[in-house]
Design a protein around this motif. Structure first.
Motif, PDB file in Angstrom:
ATOM      1  N   GLY A 166       0.806  -1.214   0.000  1.00  0.00           N
ATOM      2  CA  GLY A 166       0.000   0.000   0.000  1.00  0.00           C
ATOM      3  C   GLY A 166       0.836   1.259   0.000  1.00  0.00           C
ATOM      4  N   ILE A 167       1.991   1.207   0.659  1.00  0.00           N
ATOM      5  CA  ILE A 167       2.826   2.404   0.773  1.00  0.00           C
ATOM      6  C   ILE A 167       3.879   2.483  -0.332  1.00  0.00           C
ATOM      7  N   LEU A 168       4.407   1.330  -0.737  1.00  0.00           N
ATOM      8  CA  LEU A 168       5.589   1.334  -1.590  1.00  0.00           C
ATOM      9  C   LEU A 168       5.335   0.983  -3.054  1.00  0.00           C
ATOM     10  N   ASN A 169       4.218   0.357  -3.365  1.00  0.00           N
ATOM     11  CA  ASN A 169       4.058  -0.196  -4.711  1.00  0.00           C
ATOM     12  C   ASN A 169       4.128   0.845  -5.826  1.00  0.00           C
ATOM     13  N   GLU A 170       3.570   2.028  -5.604  1.00  0.00           N
ATOM     14  CA  GLU A 170       3.628   3.037  -6.662  1.00  0.00           C
ATOM     15  C   GLU A 170       5.066   3.431  -6.952  1.00  0.00           C
ATOM     16  N   THR A 190      19.812  10.824  -9.590  1.00  0.00           N
ATOM     17  CA  THR A 190      18.417  11.021  -9.176  1.00  0.00           C
ATOM     18  C   THR A 190      17.696   9.691  -9.036  1.00  0.00           C
ATOM     19  N   LEU A 191      17.945   8.772  -9.958  1.00  0.00           N
ATOM     20  CA  LEU A 191      17.307   7.466  -9.855  1.00  0.00           C
ATOM     21  C   LEU A 191      17.835   6.702  -8.641  1.00  0.00           C
ATOM     22  N   GLU A 192      19.117   6.824  -8.375  1.00  0.00           N
ATOM     23  CA  GLU A 192      19.685   6.165  -7.195  1.00  0.00           C
ATOM     24  C   GLU A 192      19.070   6.736  -5.917  1.00  0.00           C
ATOM     25  N   SER A 193      18.789   8.033  -5.913  1.00  0.00           N
ATOM     26  CA  SER A 193      18.117   8.650  -4.758  1.00  0.00           C
ATOM     27  C   SER A 193      16.737   8.036  -4.559  1.00  0.00           C
ATOM     28  N   HIS A 197      15.652   6.035  -1.136  1.00  0.00           N
ATOM     29  CA  HIS A 197      14.496   6.392  -0.305  1.00  0.00           C
ATOM     30  C   HIS A 197      13.504   5.233  -0.202  1.00  0.00           C
ATOM     31  N   LEU A 198      13.349   4.486  -1.286  1.00  0.00           N
ATOM     32  CA  LEU A 198      12.461   3.322  -1.250  1.00  0.00           C
ATOM     33  C   LEU A 198      12.978   2.275  -0.266  1.00  0.00           C
ATOM     34  N   ALA A 199      14.276   2.018  -0.309  1.00  0.00           N
ATOM     35  CA  ALA A 199      14.862   1.036   0.610  1.00  0.00           C
ATOM     36  C   ALA A 199      14.724   1.491   2.060  1.00  0.00           C
ATOM     37  N   GLN A 200      14.941   2.771   2.305  1.00  0.00           N
ATOM     38  CA  GLN A 200      14.794   3.296   3.669  1.00  0.00           C
ATOM     39  C   GLN A 200      13.354   3.160   4.156  1.00  0.00           C
ATOM     40  N   ALA A 201      12.400   3.417   3.264  1.00  0.00           N
ATOM     41  CA  ALA A 201      10.988   3.281   3.638  1.00  0.00           C
ATOM     42  C   ALA A 201      10.672   1.832   3.998  1.00  0.00           C
ATOM     43  N   GLU A 202      11.189   0.897   3.213  1.00  0.00           N
ATOM     44  CA  GLU A 202      10.931  -0.520   3.497  1.00  0.00           C
ATOM     45  C   GLU A 202      11.559  -0.936   4.816  1.00  0.00           C
ATOM     46  N   GLN A 203      12.753  -0.431   5.106  1.00  0.00           N
ATOM     47  CA  GLN A 203      13.410  -0.736   6.377  1.00  0.00           C
ATOM     48  C   GLN A 203      12.601  -0.215   7.557  1.00  0.00           C
ATOM     49  N   LEU A 214       6.824   8.100   8.762  1.00  0.00           N
ATOM     50  CA  LEU A 214       8.111   8.278   8.082  1.00  0.00           C
ATOM     51  C   LEU A 214       8.180   7.459   6.790  1.00  0.00           C
ATOM     52  N   PRO A 215       7.758   6.171   6.798  1.00  0.00           N
ATOM     53  CA  PRO A 215       7.764   5.435   5.523  1.00  0.00           C
ATOM     54  C   PRO A 215       6.939   6.105   4.431  1.00  0.00           C
ATOM     55  N   ARG A 216       5.804   6.667   4.773  1.00  0.00           N
ATOM     56  CA  ARG A 216       4.993   7.362   3.759  1.00  0.00           C
ATOM     57  C   ARG A 216       5.759   8.551   3.183  1.00  0.00           C
ATOM     58  N   LYS A 217       6.438   9.272   4.044  1.00  0.00           N
ATOM     59  CA  LYS A 217       7.209  10.432   3.589  1.00  0.00           C
ATOM     60  C   LYS A 217       8.358   9.988   2.687  1.00  0.00           C
ATOM     61  N   LEU A 218       9.055   8.922   3.081  1.00  0.00           N
ATOM     62  CA  LEU A 218      10.166   8.418   2.281  1.00  0.00           C
ATOM     63  C   LEU A 218       9.667   7.882   0.933  1.00  0.00           C
TER      64      LEU A 218
END
Length: 485
Positions: A166-170, A190-193, A197-203, A214-218
């Motif tokens: 729900g948070i990360l799929n998009e 930019t793509l690496e950024s 951020h996606l990896a940090q959100a998943e963590q 915080l995951p939603r923001k990341l």
């Protein structure tokens, strides 16, 4: 004759049985509604066998009622369904007591939309959950608890996948599309950024799945970075292609970036230059934005102060009413103050709403209301009001009509072009022209309207830009509202 008599008898019997048939239909419908209500109470999963029996009985009752079977048969099916529902409720209550943990875990997984984002894991977990409920329904609590423990582990796994989905799929999809389009070749940072951020959100979700701020923001940052990287890659590819066809491709790109900054600077009446890059322009725009933010804060404090004054007057009024009761000169005087303040604020709001941003600015200054006319037009170097200003002047008349007892000072202002003396005379002539217009065209009281010219002495913007000079060439109507309420 015999056939006619037989038809009459059949019709009579049908009419006699109609009430009973209607009653059977009604009972069957009531049972069907009760079954649906039980489904909303989750009896279908907490007591699956008893609930299935209730559903079957309801279907039988409905079918037999529709076929016109005897009311007794329909009533029997309805009673069977009601008994099955009662049993289902008893079983469900038992499950809620002895298997509360797994029931809550299943609900958490549903909230996380696990069926959507983790269909295989959800199916496996839900099957194990239903096994636990069937064991409980059979009276085998030890096996029910064993299956429930297994189901809880599986449900937690499905829930976690659901939360992440729900948070990360998009963001995941955007990054996958960027990888497929070889965006990393042109916008790797930019793509690496985005991926970081996606990896940090998943963590963060893995660490605490229920604290998702915080995951939603990341994830939002990851989505932005992925889209930004795609845009950069497309732009760079286009520029490289232009370079092959036209050596001015990069220049055109840089100029296209400068254009919106130049437009913003012009709106802010700033004279920015790009001959040494964009850093100086960005610094100047940033400083101006900070100044405007400070002005907004000041105005907010001023509004708050006005609100507090009004609240204080209302409190004084209440105290006087409480102490004296009824009418009193002091109460009446204070009520007039409160009413006058309310009318004044309403009038100022009405004036502000009547003018567009290009026509006038309206603000309060002490006991005065200032209407700064930016849209009034005079031919260059002359004091005759242009015919294109007629609509604006009608709005001015309506604004002044809200303060019939107020005195008005019309101030003329110019930009810095030309000599000081010429500008002073021109500003006075234009102020006089506005006064004359109000008196002759709208019947304003000449004794309450005065005019004065200030030339270039009171600028409100820079004279270095065309937009700034346009703002300095203005007519200010200073409406003294002190004591007019």
């Amino acid at each position: 004759m015999v056939q006619v008599f037989a038809l009459i008898v059949v019709a009579f019997l049908s009419l006699a049985g109609a009430p009973a048939l209607a009653a059977g239909n009604s009972d069957a419908a009531a049972l069907a509604a009760a079954v649906e209500q039980a489904r909303t109470e989750q009896l279908d999963v907490l007591a699956p066998r008893a609930f299935a029996a209730a559903v079957q009985a309801s279907q039988n009752a409905t079918r037999e009622a529709e076929r016109g079977r005897s009311p007794e048969r329909v009533a029997t099916r309805v009673q069977e369904g009601q008994a099955a529902l009662e049993k289902a409720r008893t079983v469900a209550d038992s499950a809620r007591q002895s298997l509360a943990g797994v029931i809550k875990t299943r609900q958490d997984a549903l909230v996380a939309t696990a069926p959507k984002f983790a269909p295989e894991q959800w199916q496996k977990a839900n099957d194990r959950f239903l096994q636990a409920m069937r064991e409980n329904e059979s009276g085998d609590l030890p096996n029910a608890q064993k299956r429930a423990a297994e189901a809880e582990v599986l449900l937690r796994e499905a829930e976690l996948i659901g939360i992440k989905g729900g948070i990360l799929n998009e963001a995941r999809n955007l990054i996958a599309q960027a990888d497929e389009a070889k965006v990393a070749r042109y916008a790797p940072r930019t793509l690496e950024s985005a991926k970081r951020h996606l990896a940090q959100a998943e963590q963060e979700i893995q660490r605490n799945r229920y604290d998702v701020a915080l995951p939603r923001k990341l994830a939002a940052q990851a989505r932005y970075d992925a889209r930004h990287a795609t845009y950069l890659a497309q732009t760079i590819q286009r520029v490289l292609q232009q370079e092959k066809d036209d050596q001015a491709g990069v220049e055109a790109l840089i100029l296209s970036w400068e254009e919106p900054l130049q437009r913003i600077a012009s709106d802010m009446e700033l004279d920015v230059r790009f001959d040494e890059g964009h850093q100086g322009a960005m610094k100047e725009l940033g400083e101006y934005a900070q100044q405007q933010a400070q002005e907004v804060r000041r105005l907010k404090l001023e509004v708050q102060d006005r609100d507090e004054q009004l609240a204080s007057l209302n409190n004084q009024l209440k105290r006087i009413e409480s102490r004296l009761g009824g009418e009193s000169q002091e109460r009446i005087a204070l009520q007039r103050q409160v009413d006058a303040q309310a009318r004044l604020r309403a009038n100022i709001a009405a004036i502000e709403a009547s003018f567009t941003a290009d026509e006038a600015r309206v603000y309060r200054q002490g006991g005065d209301v200032i209407v700064s006319l930016l849209g009034i037009n005079f031919p260059s170097g002359r004091s005759t009001i242009d015919g294109s200003s007629a609509v604006l002047m009608q709005k001015v008349q309506k604004a002044l009509a809200l303060f019939p007892d107020a005195s008005v000072v019309i101030e003329g202002h110019t930009d810095a072009n030309g000599s000081d003396s010429a500008n002073l005379l021109l500003s006075q002539d234009r102020a006089d022209a506005v006064k004359q217009y109000l008196v002759t065209q709208f019947g304003a009281n000449a004794e309450k309207v005065s005019s004065i010219g200030y030339g270039e002495a009171r600028p409100v913007a820079t004279n270095e830009t065309a937009a700034g000079r346009a703002r300095n060439r203005r007519i200010d109507l200073v409406i003294n509202v002190q004591g007019t309420g």
